[in-house]
Design a protein around this motif. Structure first.
Motif, mmCIF file in Angstrom:
data_model
loop_
_atom_site.group_PDB
_atom_site.id
_atom_site.type_symbol
_atom_site.label_atom_id
_atom_site.label_comp_id
_atom_site.label_asym_id
_atom_site.label_seq_id
_atom_site.Cartn_x
_atom_site.Cartn_y
_atom_site.Cartn_z
ATOM 1 N N ILE A 1 -9.023 2.681 -2.229
ATOM 2 C CA ILE A 1 -8.132 1.615 -2.718
ATOM 3 C C ILE A 1 -8.832 0.263 -2.653
ATOM 4 O O ILE A 1 -8.622 -0.600 -3.492
ATOM 5 N N SER B 1 0.467 4.081 -2.890
ATOM 6 C CA SER B 1 -0.052 5.408 -2.543
ATOM 7 C C SER B 1 0.735 6.530 -3.212
ATOM 8 O O SER B 1 0.253 7.655 -3.299
ATOM 9 N N VAL B 2 1.947 6.236 -3.663
ATOM 10 C CA VAL B 2 2.774 7.274 -4.298
ATOM 11 C C VAL B 2 2.030 7.895 -5.476
ATOM 12 O O VAL B 2 2.175 9.071 -5.778
ATOM 13 N N ARG B 3 1.180 7.101 -6.112
ATOM 14 C CA ARG B 3 0.492 7.584 -7.301
ATOM 15 C C ARG B 3 -0.885 8.181 -6.983
ATOM 16 O O ARG B 3 -1.579 8.616 -7.896
ATOM 17 N N THR B 4 -1.253 8.143 -5.715
ATOM 18 C CA THR B 4 -2.573 8.671 -5.361
ATOM 19 C C THR B 4 -2.484 10.188 -5.217
ATOM 20 O O THR B 4 -1.696 10.672 -4.408
ATOM 21 N N PRO B 5 -3.257 10.949 -5.978
ATOM 22 C CA PRO B 5 -3.068 12.406 -5.986
ATOM 23 C C PRO B 5 -3.680 13.092 -4.772
ATOM 24 O O PRO B 5 -4.525 12.530 -4.077
ATOM 25 N N PRO C 1 0.797 -1.234 0.000
ATOM 26 C CA PRO C 1 0.000 0.000 0.000
ATOM 27 C C PRO C 1 0.829 1.282 0.000
ATOM 28 O O PRO C 1 0.504 2.245 -0.694
ATOM 29 N N GLY C 2 1.923 1.293 0.760
ATOM 30 C CA GLY C 2 2.756 2.488 0.798
ATOM 31 C C GLY C 2 3.333 2.836 -0.556
ATOM 32 O O GLY C 2 3.519 4.011 -0.896
ATOM 33 N N ARG D 1 -9.346 9.330 -1.135
ATOM 34 C CA ARG D 1 -8.863 8.495 -2.250
ATOM 35 C C ARG D 1 -8.180 7.228 -1.746
ATOM 36 O O ARG D 1 -8.296 6.169 -2.359
ATOM 37 N N LEU D 2 -7.474 7.338 -0.643
ATOM 38 C CA LEU D 2 -6.856 6.121 -0.088
ATOM 39 C C LEU D 2 -7.930 5.127 0.328
ATOM 40 O O LEU D 2 -7.776 3.911 0.152
ATOM 41 N N LEU E 1 -6.982 13.321 -0.048
ATOM 42 C CA LEU E 1 -6.078 12.164 -0.162
ATOM 43 C C LEU E 1 -6.618 10.986 0.652
ATOM 44 O O LEU E 1 -6.612 9.842 0.178
#
Lengths: 232, 522
Positions: free
Chosen positions: B354, B337-341, B333-334, B350-351, B347
């Motif tokens: 997932i 998450s880099v690509r989650t704007p 997940p970490g 949006r997380l 945020l």
């Protein structure tokens, strides 16, 4: 450079240095990083203050995932993470924290006091400051934001409460002992530390696929008595 | 693949075994225990040759696997998983663990298509590297690695959504063939398989090499090749403590021949650090190519339980001739998450989505995007320079367009493309047209490249390549290079199986050269 130029430059540097020093004295002593109360290994008080401020801006309290960034222990995670990376990388990461904390000198947040260090800004100013890095037309500024956010997000998403809330906590997988488990000792130990014997070897047989009802890994279970395994 | 008997434990040395200087003798020293080096060691050992396999990382037992993705990378990846290119800044990861990349990859096994290998033969003046030439080696390594299509029962919802999207658009797709046995769909390939289902080299090829007499020295950093009068005579280095890399006792292995399989970054650095060995062509460290990747995350109306299922279970080779390959993707997940704007509550929202997400990615053959690898003044970590060519950006954007269309065809509510200058979220297929209508630059993409090629490329002309098509150095006849650095250009698909097939072929060429006994029956 003419002598007057040298004096002016020295004066300017002294002023900047003094300003940075004054900004640095204002940091409170941080709480210990973990429940054990051990010392911070890498992060100083300025860095802890910045990481907690940035983590709470990225992950404010409440909403669909209750813990905030600081509640999820992002700073403590980062301290552990810095311990595991090579020294050169560690220096770069700490520089990244300093850069954004004091980047308000170059890229001030909105408001008459937008030049203050990041961790001293109001919540709205912090949001605006980070958004400035995120949406910048300068690729290096966006890269700084992406790197910072990646670091903090890794810390946030390492917290069991967060992973349970997202239904992404690792599941419990019973160990399968294969031939190599009788061959490879735990890292750093000798062969005498291998816990398995021939009797433990996997005899084959079908193991069903994991699924939503597979219990959580013990390290990720909710310690409160009412909670069960499986879905959070 | 076990031959029945147990691998003799005394042939393995781990960090705790080293008490002083180490001196070994062998017919062949193999540097690097990734899938290519492991295949080479095993094949050479089956030919009756005395083999020493050297690996800088430790073997990881199932108990050493760390569940957290970020901390796992600090233990299994060089430079803690934070290695990046200069020029166009792009993360690239290389493993440092027994089994190399096979320990941390998602086990994808794809044969390079005919037209790709024909292209290699043409551009690199090769005469025996067609698909027909390599198929016997592909067959052999696939059989021993347990390569099979991913069954539906461990696909999980997010992989099957890819299939559904492809079907809806009329794009052929298929379950990915992987080297796994008994996969349970934990989606944890990148941190190491806790189920011991992934048949990484440390589980398969290396124990089998030991059964055939190979000795395996882990936690040894090879720092130079020893050479006299135009021939290699061995390798030298030091014991390296796991995870910290602290160096201690000296290690030397005298050998009749050396196989370098240290990887596309480390192999040229070792040659450069050894007096610029095998570099009369000037090609050592040049011609660096990647498979840069792009990804798009679709958010679906129903839960997809994305943590469950094969890490990468479905693919489409339909666009390989156009320069890209499509596949599914899951990561810790970490990392995802880099690509989650966004940030803040946006945020977090949006997380929280997932759990309803599926991520599809594309890897591109970027022949115009070249770079180089150079040894730094100190240490063995390379200085990597690489630039993503604007025309290759166009290929990546076209791939991204297709990925977005696949998501909408599969029923996604919205798609997160992760591109600077485009909306954070797309709600209709038409919005994805932006990726083919507008020109984007390299800095607009969040990309990564872990498939690497070319820095010791094979070429029929010794003036234009480092090795011949069997991996033998043009300048040093008893030095072989058997990793994906010898690829003359991108294979168009995931490179592991092709690297293993070429390593198998090269190992037998070396065994023939050294007078090894006849090859055993397959």
């Amino acid at each position: 450079m003419a002598p007057s130029g040298v004096v002016l430059l020295a004066l300017a540097l002294a002023l900047v240095g003094a300003a940075l020093a004054l900004r640095g004295f204002a940091y409170p002593r941080p709480r210990p990083p973990g429940p054990g109360g051990g010392p911070w290994r890498h992060l100083g008080r300025m860095e802890v203050a910045f990481v907690e401020a940035a983590a709470d801006t990225l992950f404010p309290p409440g909403g669909e995932i209750p813990p905030s960034g600081s509640e999820a222990g992002v700073a403590a995670f980062l301290d552990r993470y810095l311990d595991a990376v090579p020294a050169g990388v560690r220096r770069l990461m700490r520089l990244l924290l300093v850069l954004v904390e004091h980047g308000t000198l170059l890229f001030p947040a909105p408001g008459w006091n937008g030049f203050r260090r990041f961790s001293a800004l109001s919540e709205a100013q912090r949001v605006a400051a980070l958004d400035g890095w995120r949406r910048s037309r300068l690729f290096p500024r966006r890269l700084v934001f992406t790197s910072l956010r990646a670091l903090l997000a890794m810390g946030y998403l390492a917290d069991p409460r967060v992973l349970r809330a997202l239904d992404l906590a690792p599941r419990d997988i019973e160990p399968v002992v294969t031939e190599v488990d009788l061959l490879y000792p735990p890292v750093g130990a000798g062969r005498e530390a291998i816990p398995w014997t021939e009797a433990d070897l996997d005899r084959g047989g079908h193991r069903p696929p994991l699924g939503p009802d597979t219990p959580l890994h013990p390290d990720y279970r909710d310690p409160t008595p009412a909670a069960g395994g499986g879905r959070a | 693949m076990s031959s029945g008997s147990r691998a003799p434990a005394e042939q393995l040395r781990v960090f705790a075994d080293y008490r002083g200087p180490v001196r070994e003798e062998a017919d062949v020293a193999v540097v690097g225990s990734g899938p290519c080096g492991a295949v080479a060691a095993r094949e050479l050992a089956t030919r009756g040759l005395r083999v020493v396999l050297l690996e800088e990382g430790p073997p990881l037992s199932a108990r050493d696997i760390v569940l957290d993705g970020a901390l796992s990378m600090t233990r299994t990846m060089r430079e803690a998983g934070l290695r990046a290119t200069r020029g166009t800044v792009m993360p690239t990861m290389q493993a440092i663990v027994l089994g190399g990349g096979s320990f941390v990859n998602s086990a994808i096994c794809v044969r390079a298509p005919d037209f790709v290998l024909d292209g290699w033969c043409e551009v690199a003046e090769l005469s025996a590297t067609s698909r027909k030439d390599l198929d016997p080696h592909y067959d052999a390594v696939a059989a021993l690695s347990g390569v099979a299509p991913t069954p539906d029962e461990v696909q999980g919802r997010r992989n099957l959504l890819f299939r559904d999207g492809c079907r809806a658009l009329g794009i052929p797709s298929e379950p990915i063939e992987r080297n796994v046995r008994g996969c349970r769909g934990s989606g944890e390939c990148f941190t190491g398989c806790r189920s011991r289902a992934k048949q990484s080299a440390d589980l398969t090829w290396i124990p089998d090499a030991m059964r055939h007499g190979a000795r395996v020295l882990t936690s040894v950093q090879i720092q130079e090749l020893l050479h006299e009068r135009g021939r290699v005579v061995g390798v030298a280095g030091r014991v390296a403590e796991p995870f910290t890399g602290r160096l201690s006792h000296p290690v030397s292995v005298r050998a009749r021949a050396v196989v370098l399989a240290a990887g596309v970054m480390a192999t040229p650095v070792l040659l450069q650090r050894s007096g610029n060995l095998a570099n009369r062509s000037g090609q050592v460290g040049e011609n660096l190519q990647f498979h840069p990747g792009v990804a798009a995350t679709g958010i679906y109306p129903e839960p997809t339980d994305p943590w469950f299922g094969a890490t990468q279970g479905y693919q489409s080779l339909h666009f390989v001739r156009d320069g890209f390959k499509l596949e599914t993707l899951w990561a810790p997940p970490g990392v995802m998450s880099v690509r989650t704007p966004g940030f803040g509550h946006e945020l977090k929202r949006r997380l929280a989505e997932i759990r309803r997400s599926a991520t599809f990615d594309a890897i591109a053959s970027c022949h115009r995007s070249l770079g180089r690898v150079r040894a730094r003044r100190r240490g063995l970590d390379p200085a990597i320079t690489w630039r993503l060519h604007p025309d290759d950006v166009d290929i990546l954007m076209r791939a991204l367009h297709v990925l977005c269309r696949l998501h909408f065809a599969a029923g996604a509510e919205k798609v997160l493309p992760g591109v600077h200058g485009a909306p954070d979220e797309l709600f209709r297929e038409e919005e994805a047209e932006i990726f083919v209508r507008r020109r984007f630059g390299p800095g607009d993409l969040v990309t990564a490249g872990n498939h690497v090629f070319g820095t010791t490329r094979m070429h029929g002309d010794p003036r234009r390549g480092v090795v011949d098509e069997h991996g033998r150095c043009h300048d040093v006849e008893n030095l072989f290079i058997l990793d994906t650095g010898i690829f003359p250009r991108s294979p168009g698909v995931n490179p592991m199986l092709t690297g293993m097939a070429l390593a198998r072929r090269g190992a037998h060429a070396l065994a023939d050269q050294l007078g090894g006994r006849s090859a055993p029956e397959a």
